[in-house]
Each structure stands twice: as structure tokens, then as C-alpha cells.
Enzyme design. Structure first.
Site, PDB file in Angstrom:
ATOM      1  N   GLY A  60      -6.440   4.707   0.857  1.00 45.81           N
ATOM      2  CA  GLY A  60      -6.696   6.108   0.506  1.00 45.81           C
ATOM      3  C   GLY A  60      -5.661   7.036   1.110  1.00 45.81           C
ATOM      4  O   GLY A  60      -4.599   6.597   1.550  1.00 45.81           O
ATOM      5  N   ASN A  61      -5.957   8.303   1.085  1.00 47.86           N
ATOM      6  CA  ASN A  61      -5.062   9.287   1.711  1.00 47.86           C
ATOM      7  C   ASN A  61      -5.898  10.410   2.310  1.00 47.86           C
ATOM      8  O   ASN A  61      -7.113  10.436   2.158  1.00 47.86           O
ATOM      9  CB  ASN A  61      -4.024   9.807   0.707  1.00 47.86           C
ATOM     10  CG  ASN A  61      -4.680  10.507  -0.468  1.00 47.86           C
ATOM     11  OD1 ASN A  61      -5.270  11.560  -0.309  1.00 47.86           O
ATOM     12  ND2 ASN A  61      -4.593   9.898  -1.644  1.00 47.86           N
ATOM     13  N   ARG A  62      -5.244  11.344   2.975  1.00 48.35           N
ATOM     14  CA  ARG A  62      -5.965  12.331   3.776  1.00 48.35           C
ATOM     15  C   ARG A  62      -6.370  13.588   3.005  1.00 48.35           C
ATOM     16  O   ARG A  62      -6.892  14.532   3.594  1.00 48.35           O
ATOM     17  CB  ARG A  62      -5.090  12.738   4.987  1.00 48.35           C
ATOM     18  CG  ARG A  62      -5.013  11.644   6.044  1.00 48.35           C
ATOM     19  CD  ARG A  62      -3.988  11.995   7.105  1.00 48.35           C
ATOM     20  NE  ARG A  62      -4.129  13.367   7.561  1.00 48.35           N
ATOM     21  CZ  ARG A  62      -3.107  14.181   7.823  1.00 48.35           C
ATOM     22  NH1 ARG A  62      -1.870  13.756   7.662  1.00 48.35           N
ATOM     23  NH2 ARG A  62      -3.305  15.403   8.239  1.00 48.35           N
ATOM     24  N   SER A  63      -6.163  13.619   1.716  1.00 44.59           N
ATOM     25  CA  SER A  63      -6.477  14.839   0.976  1.00 44.59           C
ATOM     26  C   SER A  63      -7.991  15.123   0.999  1.00 44.59           C
ATOM     27  O   SER A  63      -8.801  14.230   0.748  1.00 44.59           O
ATOM     28  CB  SER A  63      -6.008  14.692  -0.477  1.00 44.59           C
ATOM     29  OG  SER A  63      -6.423  15.812  -1.212  1.00 44.59           O
TER      30      SER A  63
ATOM     31  N   ALA B 183      -4.395  14.168  -4.838  1.00 47.92           N
ATOM     32  CA  ALA B 183      -3.436  13.198  -4.309  1.00 47.92           C
ATOM     33  C   ALA B 183      -3.831  11.848  -4.909  1.00 47.92           C
ATOM     34  O   ALA B 183      -4.770  11.194  -4.437  1.00 47.92           O
ATOM     35  CB  ALA B 183      -3.503  13.172  -2.791  1.00 47.92           C
TER      36      ALA B 183
END
Ligand SMILES: Cc1cc2nc3c(=O)[nH]c(=O)nc-3n(C[C@H](O)[C@H](O)[C@H](O)COP(=O)(O)O)c2cc1C
Length: 382
Positions: free
Chosen positions: A194-197, A259
């Protein structure tokens, strides 16, 4: 989503203002009820606070609350006169003097009171000042008289308020599709890439487009914040979900703020891989570039907005190059190398790129950044 001051004065139609309040809240607006002592004889301020979901408590500066719109419904002959002459002797009339922005007034009174020359002159004075009067309607009043004096129905008041809020925005009535959040690509049934968005920027854009009168669909990828009320939320947890839903929908303006993972595990294991001491190599494969796909099939008149989360001057240069390559009309560049803005932060600082030039928007809360972006989008709508 807008902040609306809802002034309620002491007419029998005050009970109908409860429905006005409820409809505003349902549409996603923040309502600040301003109930006159005269209105409290009919409906309590507590009722409005409950409907508006506002905390109890005495804010001595309630009348100075800044808002996008003031609605007075019902407006008695007395309050109409005070508004016309600038009196300020209760929370509503004080707020009316402090308020800057559009005002919608829904008079409600006995037909003889409405037709009195004093009331007519007061109504004209308000109109001359740019205040919008809605109604009153003709019909039977609560006291059983026939004539013009009934407050217009709550749904009509809410519709007129939405019109005023949208002003002359070019987004009014347009279909706007916004993606927000960060996709999660499964490795097995519990783990993901995943990502931090957080989705805050996209959610702010959806709320602002909604405030400007657009019909907004929000493709939400694991949002850390609630979707604004009044927008249609479609959950798109993975890049594949987001791609499918984005391509399926037609919209006048498409804002891809999510994102979206550039790579996903080539193979998502069924079940949870048990822990052991062996190394685990996960092969990543590229995902589809949703923005480029949308750009390739863009129809005439459609506006496509992309986001570039990159770092420093080289990142900005890459965003400039992407604008043309992906057939987007506008690109928003934000520097994710900085800890104080961007991912999972309440503020942002962006550069807006179009074929016509670039606009640097200094650090500001994300709702202000959203407004700046949509101002630029509106310039592209013909
Ligand atoms: C039963 C009843 C119903 C009333 N309905 C209205 C009305 O519909 N419209 C109006 O202008 N005044 C109406 N009035 C008079 C107002 O309540 C009165 O003018 C009061 O001072 C208004 O105060 P406000 O404008 O500060 O809320 C009514 C009074 C009573 C007793």
C-alpha cells in the site's frame, strides 16, 4: 459542503425550519442554527442543535460565525423589518449584519401583514441589497386565512440555497468524478502493498466540487477520512477496482487524486501465508496507468486532472512531461519529499500545471488547495 447559518424567527412555520435544517445536514452541509427568542416560543433551539448535530454550549460569539450562506426561514415581518433597517438585537439579526456572502430569506406571515406597505417596502429594500427572497406562497395560512403569506416548502428553500451556493460556478450541474486515497494490493488475504495516502486531498476536492453544485462521484481507496455527505461514494480498494470503476463512468471532469499502486504482487496467495524462517520474495508487476488510459479515450470537452506525487525539481519536471504524455488538461504536482505537506497531512502546497502555464499555490489547508485547483479547472471549461 458549505457552512450555512440557518436563522429561524418566530412564526408558526418555525416547525418547518426543522425540515430545512435536516435537509441541509442530509445534503452534507454544516448548519449553524440561529434561533430568535420569538422562535423559541414555537420550537426550541435544542431541537435545531440536535438536528444540526451541534454540541451543546454557549458560544458568546455565535453571531460572528463565518459562513458561506445565511438562510432565514421562516422570516417574520418583524425580522424582515429588522434586516431591512440593520437592527441587531438578537443572535439572528446580529449575525445578519456580520455575515458577508449570499442571503436567502423565506418570509412567512399572515397575508395582511405581507401586503402591508411597510412590509412591502422592507422586502424591496432587501431585494435592492441583493438579498434573495423566496416566496411567500399563496394558500391557506395556519390561522385559516387565504392569501399570500405561507412559507415555501423546505425542499424548495434547500434547492434555492444550493443554487446560491453554487453561484455562477461552471461546475454547477456538471458530473465530476474524483478518486481519493491509496490502493492496497493484496499479497495474501491479510497482507498488502500500500501507500501512505489518507485520501484527504481527494475528499477535499469532492467536497468543494459538491459545494460548487456538481454531481460528484468519489472513488474511495481505503479512505482514512469520511467521504463528504452529498457525494456518491464507490469503494475501490485496489488499483484494478479503481481502474474498472473509473473507466465505466462518464463524467465532465475527472480528477484522479488517488495514489494508485504502480506495481502489485503478480500473485496474491489464497489464505494467509504462515510465518516461518524462510525468506519470501514477492514479484511485483506493473498495474495499468489509469490516468493514461482515461487520457487515451478522453472525449471532446471532457477535462482530465492528474496528480503527481514526486520529489523536488526533477519531480516537477516529470510532472510537466506527464501532462502531455497522458493527455491530461491539468496536473497537480505535490512534493512528497517534504514531511509537512502532502501524504497524510492536513495541509498541502502544490504547483498546478496546464498547457497555458503554471501556478504555485502556497502551503494551505487542503480545502483551500482544492478550491484553487477547481478554480483552474473552471478556467478550462468552455
Ligand atoms: C401564534 C403566533 C403565530 C405567529 N406567526 C407569525 C408568522 O407566521 N409570521 C410573523 O411575521 N409573525 C408571526 N407572529 C408574530 C411574531 O411571533 C412576533 O412578531 C415576534 O415578535 C417575532 O419575533 P422574531 O422576529 O424576533 O422571531 C406570530 C405570533 C403568534 C402568537
Amino acid at each position: 459542503m458549505a457552512r450555512i447559518l440557518l436563522g429561524v424567527s418566530g412564526g408558526i412555520a418555525a416547525y418547518k425550519a426543522c425540515e430545512v435544517c435536516r435537509l441541509f445536514v442530509k445534503a452534507g452541509h454544516e448548519v449553524v442554527p440561529l434561533v430568535t427568542p420569538g422562535a423559541e416560543r414555537f420550537v426550541t433551539a435544542e431541537t435545531f442543535r440536535a438536528l444540526a448535530r451541534r454540541p451543546a454550549g454557549d458560544d458568546v460569539y455565535l453571531h460572528l460565525t463565518r459562513a458561506d450562506l445565511l438562510v432565514v426561514a421562516p422570516c417574520t415581518a418583524n425580522t424582515l423589518a429588522k434586516l431591512a433597517h440593520g437592527l441587531a438585537d438578537n443572535v439572528l439579526t446580529e449575525a445578519a449584519l456580520a455575515h458577508r456572502g449570499p442571503v436567502l430569506v423565506a418570509p412567512a406571515m399572515n397575508p395582511r401583514m405581507w401586503s402591508h406597505p411597510a412590509t412591502r417596502a422592507n422586502a424591496e429594500a432587501l431585494r435592492a441589497r441583493g438579498i434573495v427572497l423566496i416566496g411567500p406562497d399563496e394558500g391557506e395560512t395556519a390561522e385559516g386565512e387565504l392569501g399570500v403569506g405561507r412559507m415555501v416548502e423546505p425542499d424548495e428553500i434547500v434547492r434555492a440555497a444550493e443554487e446560491l451556493l453554487a453561484g455562477n460556478s461552471k461546475l454547477k450541474g456538471k458530473r465530476v468524478l474524483v478518486s481519493a486515497g491509496g490502493t492496497r494490493e493484496p499479497i495474501d488475504t491479510v497482507r498488502f502493498v500500500g501507500n501512505r495516502s489518507s485520501g484527504r486531498m481527494g475528499v477535499a476536492l469532492a467536497a468543494e466540487a459538491r459545494r460548487r453544485g456538481a454531481h460528484v462521484t468519489l472513488l474511495g481507496a481505503n479512505l482514512a477520512v469520511p467521504a463528504p455527505l452529498g457525494v456518491e461514494l464507490v469503494e475501490t480498494p485496489t488499483a484494478a477496482d479503481l481502474e474498472r470503476e473509473a473507466i465505466e463512468r462518464d463524467a465532465d471532469v475527472v480528477v484522479m487524486a488517488a495514489a494508485v499502486a504502480d506495481y502489485r504482487p503478480a500473485l496474491a496467495l489464497a489464505g494467509k501465508r504462515p510465518k516461518d524462517t524462510a525468506a519470501w520474495t514477492v514479484e511485483l508487476e506493473p498495474t495499468t496507468d489509469v490516468l493514461a488510459t482515461l487520457g487515451a479515450s478522453k472525449r471532446p470537452g471532457q477535462i482530465l486532472v492528474g496528480f503527481a506525487a514526486d520529489e523536488g525539481e526533477p519531480g516537477l519536471a516529470r510532472a510537466r512531461e506527464k501532462l502531455g504524455r497522458k493527455n491530461a488538461d491539468l496536473f497537480v504536482y505535490n512534493d512528497v519529499g517534504r514531511a509537512d505537506i502532502g501524504f497524510d497531512s492536513a495541509a498541502n502546497e502544490v504547483t498546478i500545471l496546464t498547457a497555458g502555464g503554471e501556478r504555485a499555490v502556497p502551503k494551505a489547508p487542503k480545502d483551500e488547495i482544492a478550491a484553487a485547483i477547481l478554480d483552474e479547472v473552471e478556467k478550462l471549461i468552455h
